[in-house]
Motif scaffolding. Sequence first.
Motif, PDB file in Angstrom:
ATOM      1  N   SER A 143       2.046  69.693  -5.015  1.00 52.03           N
ATOM      2  CA  SER A 143       0.645  70.074  -5.111  1.00 52.03           C
ATOM      3  C   SER A 143       0.462  71.111  -6.219  1.00 52.03           C
ATOM      4  O   SER A 143       1.159  71.088  -7.216  1.00 52.03           O
ATOM      5  N   ASP A 159      -3.480  70.887  -0.392  1.00 51.47           N
ATOM      6  CA  ASP A 159      -2.835  69.601  -0.638  1.00 51.47           C
ATOM      7  C   ASP A 159      -3.667  68.534   0.065  1.00 51.47           C
ATOM      8  O   ASP A 159      -3.677  68.452   1.288  1.00 51.47           O
ATOM      9  N   ASP A 208      -0.715  65.899  -6.152  1.00 53.07           N
ATOM     10  CA  ASP A 208      -0.684  65.621  -4.708  1.00 53.07           C
ATOM     11  C   ASP A 208      -0.071  64.261  -4.388  1.00 53.07           C
ATOM     12  O   ASP A 208      -0.308  63.712  -3.311  1.00 53.07           O
TER      13      ASP A 208
END
Length: 295
Positions: A36, A138, A254
């Motif tokens: 992330s 995230d 992500d």
Amino acid sequence: MSAAGPAVLRVVRAGPLTTVQDLGRPGFAHLGVPRSGALDTPALLLANRLVGNAAGAAVLETTVGGCALVAERAAVVAVTGAACPVRVGGRPAAWGAPVRVPAGAVVDVGPATLGLRAYLAVAGGVAVAPVLGSRSTDLLSGLGPAPLADGDALPVGAPQGPSAAADPQPYAAPGADLVLPVVPGPRDDWFTQDAWGTLAAGRWRVSAASNRIGLRTEGPVLARARTGELPSEGMVPGAVQVPPDGRPVVFLADHPTTGGYPVIGVVPETSLPAAAQSAPGSRIRFVPVRAPRLV
């Protein structure tokens, strides 16, 4: 709130998607946790330098429409990343420079005019609780704070250093075309030689379905040399995965840590910030940096 209380930014307008981001949470892929973090790391680093923060301080990442916040105490902020209008207390303010915000004034980050994602840093950093060592949101795993909503209160840490009136490292704005170098990937032999020619010469555009997980493309289909599917295997940022529709997806911050679709190539991480700032409809040019294996 009392004068002795912590500094707070209160969300007036959350925008389409505004998240808290820092440098991410590397080292947890074996647990299925993506790294992330900010999609445009150079923009985050510049914003933090401008307000005197450490490199890894948490900032706000806006998407397309910006956001607006009221500073309940005087603060210093900086906006970088996508070009956009910035207003403080209703007056135009500088983009890409530290700006003092009086107590009670609204900082308004307007819609992006070039690029997609702007970064708002505040001196002291956004001090939400860290999860696995990071304050990043995230969107795939759900770790970290939820995307901002109107009325949210964001704690701010104590300023760590002086702000910078100027920065010697210029920020590279996105160009008219997105040029992505591609190194042949671990499964390049699952595709025909014609597929590599198509990747290099095809007319590609950024799809509106792109997000923090991956940049999706619109364009021709990449032909496979093999049928069937792979067992899930590890994925890295920049992996160019080709799902059943034959159109490549470039993984961003992500992205899932594993995947079962073949990876035809990998885009170096240094090119991913430009990918993250490319708007839907932008033209893409894939440039192979060495020849793939023969099928």
